[in-house]
Design a protein around this motif. Structure first.
Motif, PDB file in Angstrom:
ATOM      1  N   GLY A 198       0.784  -1.230   0.000  1.00 52.13           N
ATOM      2  CA  GLY A 198       0.000   0.000   0.000  1.00 52.13           C
ATOM      3  C   GLY A 198       0.813   1.275   0.000  1.00 52.13           C
ATOM      4  O   GLY A 198       0.281   2.347  -0.302  1.00 52.13           O
ATOM      5  N   TRP A 199       2.106   1.188   0.308  1.00 48.90           N
ATOM      6  CA  TRP A 199       2.955   2.377   0.388  1.00 48.90           C
ATOM      7  C   TRP A 199       3.099   3.107  -0.943  1.00 48.90           C
ATOM      8  O   TRP A 199       3.435   4.304  -0.982  1.00 48.90           O
ATOM      9  N   TYR A 200       2.845   2.428  -2.061  1.00 49.95           N
ATOM     10  CA  TYR A 200       3.210   2.974  -3.361  1.00 49.95           C
ATOM     11  C   TYR A 200       2.376   4.182  -3.768  1.00 49.95           C
ATOM     12  O   TYR A 200       2.861   5.063  -4.483  1.00 49.95           O
ATOM     13  N   GLY A 201       1.121   4.245  -3.320  1.00 54.44           N
ATOM     14  CA  GLY A 201       0.274   5.379  -3.677  1.00 54.44           C
ATOM     15  C   GLY A 201       0.828   6.708  -3.199  1.00 54.44           C
ATOM     16  O   GLY A 201       1.093   7.617  -4.001  1.00 54.44           O
ATOM     17  N   PRO A 202       1.038   6.893  -1.884  1.00 57.43           N
ATOM     18  CA  PRO A 202       1.613   8.155  -1.419  1.00 57.43           C
ATOM     19  C   PRO A 202       3.032   8.376  -1.913  1.00 57.43           C
ATOM     20  O   PRO A 202       3.461   9.516  -2.103  1.00 57.43           O
ATOM     21  N   TRP A 203       3.776   7.292  -2.147  1.00 56.20           N
ATOM     22  CA  TRP A 203       5.159   7.440  -2.634  1.00 56.20           C
ATOM     23  C   TRP A 203       5.174   8.083  -4.018  1.00 56.20           C
ATOM     24  O   TRP A 203       5.944   9.008  -4.267  1.00 56.20           O
ATOM     25  N   VAL A 204       4.330   7.617  -4.931  1.00 59.90           N
ATOM     26  CA  VAL A 204       4.305   8.192  -6.275  1.00 59.90           C
ATOM     27  C   VAL A 204       3.822   9.639  -6.240  1.00 59.90           C
ATOM     28  O   VAL A 204       4.337  10.497  -6.967  1.00 59.90           O
ATOM     29  N   ALA A 205       2.834   9.942  -5.392  1.00 60.43           N
ATOM     30  CA  ALA A 205       2.380  11.328  -5.258  1.00 60.43           C
ATOM     31  C   ALA A 205       3.515  12.215  -4.763  1.00 60.43           C
ATOM     32  O   ALA A 205       3.679  13.356  -5.213  1.00 60.43           O
ATOM     33  N   TYR A 206       4.323  11.704  -3.840  1.00 64.95           N
ATOM     34  CA  TYR A 206       5.458  12.456  -3.320  1.00 64.95           C
ATOM     35  C   TYR A 206       6.488  12.701  -4.415  1.00 64.95           C
ATOM     36  O   TYR A 206       7.069  13.798  -4.510  1.00 64.95           O
ATOM     37  N   VAL A 207       6.713  11.712  -5.263  1.00 68.36           N
ATOM     38  CA  VAL A 207       7.670  11.884  -6.359  1.00 68.36           C
ATOM     39  C   VAL A 207       7.202  12.983  -7.309  1.00 68.36           C
ATOM     40  O   VAL A 207       7.971  13.881  -7.669  1.00 68.36           O
ATOM     41  N   THR A 208       5.940  12.941  -7.726  1.00 70.61           N
ATOM     42  CA  THR A 208       5.449  13.922  -8.693  1.00 70.61           C
ATOM     43  C   THR A 208       5.492  15.337  -8.132  1.00 70.61           C
ATOM     44  O   THR A 208       5.737  16.295  -8.863  1.00 70.61           O
ATOM     45  N   GLU A 209       5.280  15.498  -6.831  1.00 72.57           N
ATOM     46  CA  GLU A 209       5.262  16.833  -6.232  1.00 72.57           C
ATOM     47  C   GLU A 209       6.653  17.314  -5.864  1.00 72.57           C
ATOM     48  O   GLU A 209       6.846  18.496  -5.574  1.00 72.57           O
ATOM     49  N   SER A 210       7.641  16.423  -5.863  1.00 74.74           N
ATOM     50  CA  SER A 210       9.015  16.817  -5.591  1.00 74.74           C
ATOM     51  C   SER A 210       9.777  17.119  -6.872  1.00 74.74           C
ATOM     52  O   SER A 210      10.897  17.615  -6.819  1.00 74.74           O
ATOM     53  N   ALA A 211       9.189  16.827  -8.026  1.00 67.02           N
ATOM     54  CA  ALA A 211       9.878  16.971  -9.303  1.00 67.02           C
ATOM     55  C   ALA A 211       9.778  18.404  -9.828  1.00 67.02           C
ATOM     56  O   ALA A 211       8.828  19.123  -9.519  1.00 67.02           O
ATOM     57  N   PRO A 212      10.749  18.833 -10.641  1.00 70.55           N
ATOM     58  CA  PRO A 212      10.598  20.091 -11.367  1.00 70.55           C
ATOM     59  C   PRO A 212       9.365  20.026 -12.251  1.00 70.55           C
ATOM     60  O   PRO A 212       9.030  18.958 -12.778  1.00 70.55           O
ATOM     61  N   PRO A 213       8.669  21.136 -12.448  1.00 73.54           N
ATOM     62  CA  PRO A 213       7.407  21.106 -13.182  1.00 73.54           C
ATOM     63  C   PRO A 213       7.501  20.499 -14.566  1.00 73.54           C
ATOM     64  O   PRO A 213       6.585  19.816 -15.006  1.00 73.54           O
ATOM     65  N   ASP A 214       8.603  20.733 -15.293  1.00 72.61           N
ATOM     66  CA  ASP A 214       8.701  20.230 -16.659  1.00 72.61           C
ATOM     67  C   ASP A 214       9.496  18.939 -16.759  1.00 72.61           C
ATOM     68  O   ASP A 214       9.862  18.514 -17.850  1.00 72.61           O
ATOM     69  N   LYS A 215       9.777  18.304 -15.620  1.00 71.02           N
ATOM     70  CA  LYS A 215      10.564  17.067 -15.633  1.00 71.02           C
ATOM     71  C   LYS A 215       9.857  15.966 -14.839  1.00 71.02           C
ATOM     72  O   LYS A 215      10.510  15.089 -14.281  1.00 71.02           O
ATOM     73  N   THR A 216       8.527  16.033 -14.774  1.00 68.42           N
ATOM     74  CA  THR A 216       7.788  15.044 -13.994  1.00 68.42           C
ATOM     75  C   THR A 216       8.020  13.637 -14.515  1.00 68.42           C
ATOM     76  O   THR A 216       8.252  12.699 -13.751  1.00 68.42           O
ATOM     77  N   GLY A 217       7.963  13.479 -15.839  1.00 68.05           N
ATOM     78  CA  GLY A 217       8.164  12.156 -16.419  1.00 68.05           C
ATOM     79  C   GLY A 217       9.531  11.591 -16.108  1.00 68.05           C
ATOM     80  O   GLY A 217       9.669  10.432 -15.710  1.00 68.05           O
ATOM     81  N   PHE A 218      10.563  12.424 -16.280  1.00 68.87           N
ATOM     82  CA  PHE A 218      11.909  11.928 -16.013  1.00 68.87           C
ATOM     83  C   PHE A 218      12.115  11.625 -14.541  1.00 68.87           C
ATOM     84  O   PHE A 218      12.758  10.639 -14.175  1.00 68.87           O
ATOM     85  N   ALA A 219      11.562  12.467 -13.647  1.00 66.29           N
ATOM     86  CA  ALA A 219      11.703  12.220 -12.213  1.00 66.29           C
ATOM     87  C   ALA A 219      11.045  10.900 -11.815  1.00 66.29           C
ATOM     88  O   ALA A 219      11.599  10.129 -11.021  1.00 66.29           O
ATOM     89  N   LEU A 220       9.864  10.635 -12.380  1.00 65.07           N
ATOM     90  CA  LEU A 220       9.217   9.352 -12.109  1.00 65.07           C
ATOM     91  C   LEU A 220      10.066   8.196 -12.619  1.00 65.07           C
ATOM     92  O   LEU A 220      10.261   7.191 -11.932  1.00 65.07           O
ATOM     93  N   GLY A 221      10.591   8.344 -13.844  1.00 64.26           N
ATOM     94  CA  GLY A 221      11.434   7.291 -14.393  1.00 64.26           C
ATOM     95  C   GLY A 221      12.688   7.086 -13.586  1.00 64.26           C
ATOM     96  O   GLY A 221      13.125   5.949 -13.350  1.00 64.26           O
ATOM     97  N   LEU A 222      13.294   8.184 -13.123  1.00 67.85           N
ATOM     98  CA  LEU A 222      14.516   8.093 -12.330  1.00 67.85           C
ATOM     99  C   LEU A 222      14.265   7.394 -11.002  1.00 67.85           C
ATOM    100  O   LEU A 222      14.998   6.463 -10.618  1.00 67.85           O
ATOM    101  N   ALA A 223      13.234   7.825 -10.274  1.00 75.71           N
ATOM    102  CA  ALA A 223      12.934   7.214  -8.978  1.00 75.71           C
ATOM    103  C   ALA A 223      12.571   5.745  -9.133  1.00 75.71           C
ATOM    104  O   ALA A 223      13.000   4.889  -8.348  1.00 75.71           O
ATOM    105  N   MET A 224      11.774   5.432 -10.162  1.00 71.04           N
ATOM    106  CA  MET A 224      11.366   4.046 -10.362  1.00 71.04           C
ATOM    107  C   MET A 224      12.523   3.184 -10.840  1.00 71.04           C
ATOM    108  O   MET A 224      12.578   1.985 -10.525  1.00 71.04           O
TER     109      MET A 224
END
Length: 467
Positions: free
Chosen positions: A385-411
Motif C-alpha cells: 500500500g505504500w506505493y500510492g503516497p510514494w508516487v504522489a510524493y515523487v510527482t510533487e518533488s519533481a521540477p514542473p517540466d521534468k515530472t516524467g523523467f523524475a518518475l522514471g529516475l525514482a522508479m
C-alpha cells in the motif's frame, strides 16, 4: 477532443482517465504478478529452485533499469497516449510469442521483452493521472491508479494457478498477452490530454521552429542533459524517496514471491489455500494504496500551503511560473509547515508496520497457519500500500517540466532492488533452508532506511524553520 471540453466535462473525464490508467496498469502487470502464485507449479513443471523462481521476476525487471529513464524522457516529449499504448503492445507481443517457446530459458527471454514494454506503463500512467488531478486530490488519484498493480496481482493469483493446472504454464502466457493487449487498446482508445495542456501545445506549435532544434535539449550535448537531470539525485527529498522506495519495494517483492512458499513449507498450508492468502494480501495492498494515499491528502490539506508553492501541474495542466531551482519547491513546502511530511509520514508509517510484521514471521507466529495468514495480509496492506503516497510524493518533488523523467529516475532506482532481491532472497532461503534469514534481512533493510530518512526529514524541517 479535450481542448474544447468545458471545465465541468473535463472534471468528469479525469475519472475516466483514472479508470483506464488503473486498468492498463493491472493488465500490463497481470502475468508477472502471478508468478509468485504459480511458484509451486513452476517449480514442479520446470524443476526450479527458489533462486531460479526469483530470477524469473528479476528478468521482467532488468531492462526497466534503463527503460524507465528512456520512458521518462519520452513522456516529457510525447503524448502519454502513444508511449504507454505502444509499451503495452510490446508486453502483449512478448507474452504471446513466448507461449510457443519451450523451457525455462525461453521464459526468461520472454520476460526481458515484457520488462522493456512495461517500462513505459508505470511512469506513463502516473504522469497521465498527475496531469489531470490537482494536488488536493492527487494522492487519492495516485492511490487508486497504483491499486491497479495489486488488483491485477490478486486476479492473476486467483486465475493463473488454476489455468496452469488445467492447461499448462504456456496457457498462462497466452492469457497474460491477451489481457495486456486489452489494456493497451483501452489506453490508446480513451486517453486524452487535459484541456488546457492540449490547447497550450497547439498554440505553441506554430511559433515553434521546425526541425531538430525544435525539440528542447536535443541541440545540447548528451552529457549536459544527463548532468542536469541527475542533479535531482542530490536533492534531499529525492534521497528520502529513493531510500524508502528501495526498502519497501524489496519487502513487496519478497511478499509476492515467498508468501505461498512460506505458508506451504513452514505453516503447512495447502498450495491452493496459500495462493488464496496471497490473493487476500494483494487485495489488502490495493485497499492500502487507496487508503494510505487518501490519508496523505488529508494530512497535507491541513497545511494551508499557498498554492504557488505547489510544484507540478494543476488540473488545467499549466506549469507554475518561474524557473526550477534545486531545492526550491521542497524547501517551500517545508517552510510552509508539513506539506512534504504529509506525504512522507504515510511512508514512514508503512515502514514501521512492515518491520513489525516481518518480525512476527520470524517468531513461532510464522508457523501458525491462522496467525501467519493474518500477518501476510497485514504485510499486504502496508508492504504494497505504500506505493500510492510514494508516487504522489515523487510527482510533487519533481521540477514542473521534468515530472516524467523524475518518475522514471525514482522508479529505475527501485528497479535495482526489484532485480537483485528475488534471486538473492531465493539463494538465502536455499542456502539456509529457512525463511527466517530472509525476513530478517528485509526487516533490517527497512529499519536502516527508516532511520536514515527520518533523520533527513528532521534536518529538512529544522533548516526550513531557521529561514
Amino acid at each position: 477532443m479535450t481542448a474544447g471540453l468545458p471545465t465541468r466535462r473535463a472534471g468528469r473525464y479525469r475519472w475516466i482517465v483514472l479508470g483506464i490508467a488503473t486498468f492498463t496498469q493491472a493488465a500490463s502487470a497481470f502475468f508477472v504478478q502471478g508468478i509468485g502464485a504459480m511458484g509451486i507449479d513452476l517449480q514442479r513443471d520446470l524443476h526450479l529452485s527458489t533462486a531460479q523462481l526469483g530470477l524469473l521476476l528479476s528478468a521482467a525487471q532488468l531492462l526497466p533499469l534503463i527503460g524507465l529513464l528512456v520512458a521518462g524522457e519520452l513522456l516529457d516529449r510525447y503524448n502519454e497516449r502513444w508511449v504507454v499504448g505502444i509499451g503495452g503492445c510490446v508486453v502483449a507481443a512478448g507474452l504471446l510469442v513466448g507461449s510457443v517457446a519451450p523451457g525455462y530459458l525461453s521464459l526468461l527471454l520472454v520476460l526481458l521483452v515484457v520488462g522493456a514494454g512495461y517500462s513505459t506503463v508505470q511512469p506513463g500512467g502516473s504522469k497521465s493521472v498527475a496531469s489531470w488531478f490537482d494536488a488536493s486530490r492527487r494522492g487519492l488519484a495516485m492511490g487508486i491508479r497504483q491499486a491497479g498493480l495489486p488488483l491485477g496481482a490478486a486476479l492473476a493469483s486467483a486465475v493463473l494457478p488454476l489455468l496452469a493446472a488445467a492447461a499448462g504454464w504456456r496457457a498462462t502466457l497466452v492469457a497474460g498477452g491477451l489481457v495486456a493487449l486489452l489494456g493497451a487498446g483501452a489506453f490508446m482508445g480513451f486517453y486524452r490530454q487535459p484541456p488546457t495542456r492540449a490547447a497550450l501545445q497547439e498554440e505553441e506549435v506554430p511559433s515553434a521552429p521546425r526541425g531538430p532544434s525544435a525539440r528542447p535539449g536535443w541541440s545540447s550535448s548528451l552529457r549536459a542533459q544527463l548532468g542536469a537531470r541527475l542533479r535531482m539525485l542530490r536533492e534531499p527529498a529525492m534521497v528520502r524517496i529513493m531510500l524508502s522506495g528501495a526498502s519497501l519495494i524489496s519487502v513487496q517483492t519478497g511478499v509476492g514471491i515467498l508468501t505461498v512458499l512460506h505458508l506451504h513449507e513452514r505453516a503447512s498450508v495447502g498450495a491452493g489455500a496459500a495462493a488464496l492468502v496471497l490473493v487476500a494480501a494483494q487485495a489488502a495492498g490495493a485497499v492500502g494504496r487507496i487508503v494510505l494515499a487518501w490519508w496523505s491528502d488529508r494530512r497535507r490539506s491541513g497545511h494551508h500551503l499557498p498554492r504557488h508553492h505547489l510544484p507540478g501541474r494543476n488540473l488545467s495542466g499549466r506549469h507554475l511560473p518561474g524557473p526550477y531551482i534545486p531545492g526550491r519547491y521542497a524547501a517551500g513546502r517545508d517552510a510552509a509547515g508539513r506539506d512534504a511530511a504529509g506525504r512522507y509520514v504515510s511512508l514512514m508509517t508503512c515502514m514501521v508496520a512492515v518491520i513489525a510484521g516481518l518480525a512476527l514471521l520470524m517468531t513461532p507466529v510464522g508457523s501458525s497457519p491462522v496467525a501467519a495468514c493474518a500477518v501476510f495480509v497485514w504485510l499486504g496492506f502496508f508492504g504494497l500500500g505504500w506505493y500510492g503516497p510514494w508516487v504522489a510524493y515523487v510527482t510533487e518533488s519533481a521540477p514542473p517540466d521534468k515530472t516524467g523523467f523524475a518518475l522514471g529516475l525514482a522508479m529505475s532506482v527501485n528497479q535495482i532492488a526489484i532485480v537483485v532481491m528475488p534471486p538473492a532472497l531465493g539463494l538465502l532461503k536455499d542456502g539456509t533452508g529457512s525463511f527466517t534469514p530472509v525476513w530478517g534481512l528485509l526487516s533490517l533493510l527497512t529499519a536502516v532506511a527508516l532511520m536514515l530518512t527520518a533523520r533527513g526529514e528532521r534536518r529538512a524541517v529544522g533548516r526550513s524553520e531557521k529561514r
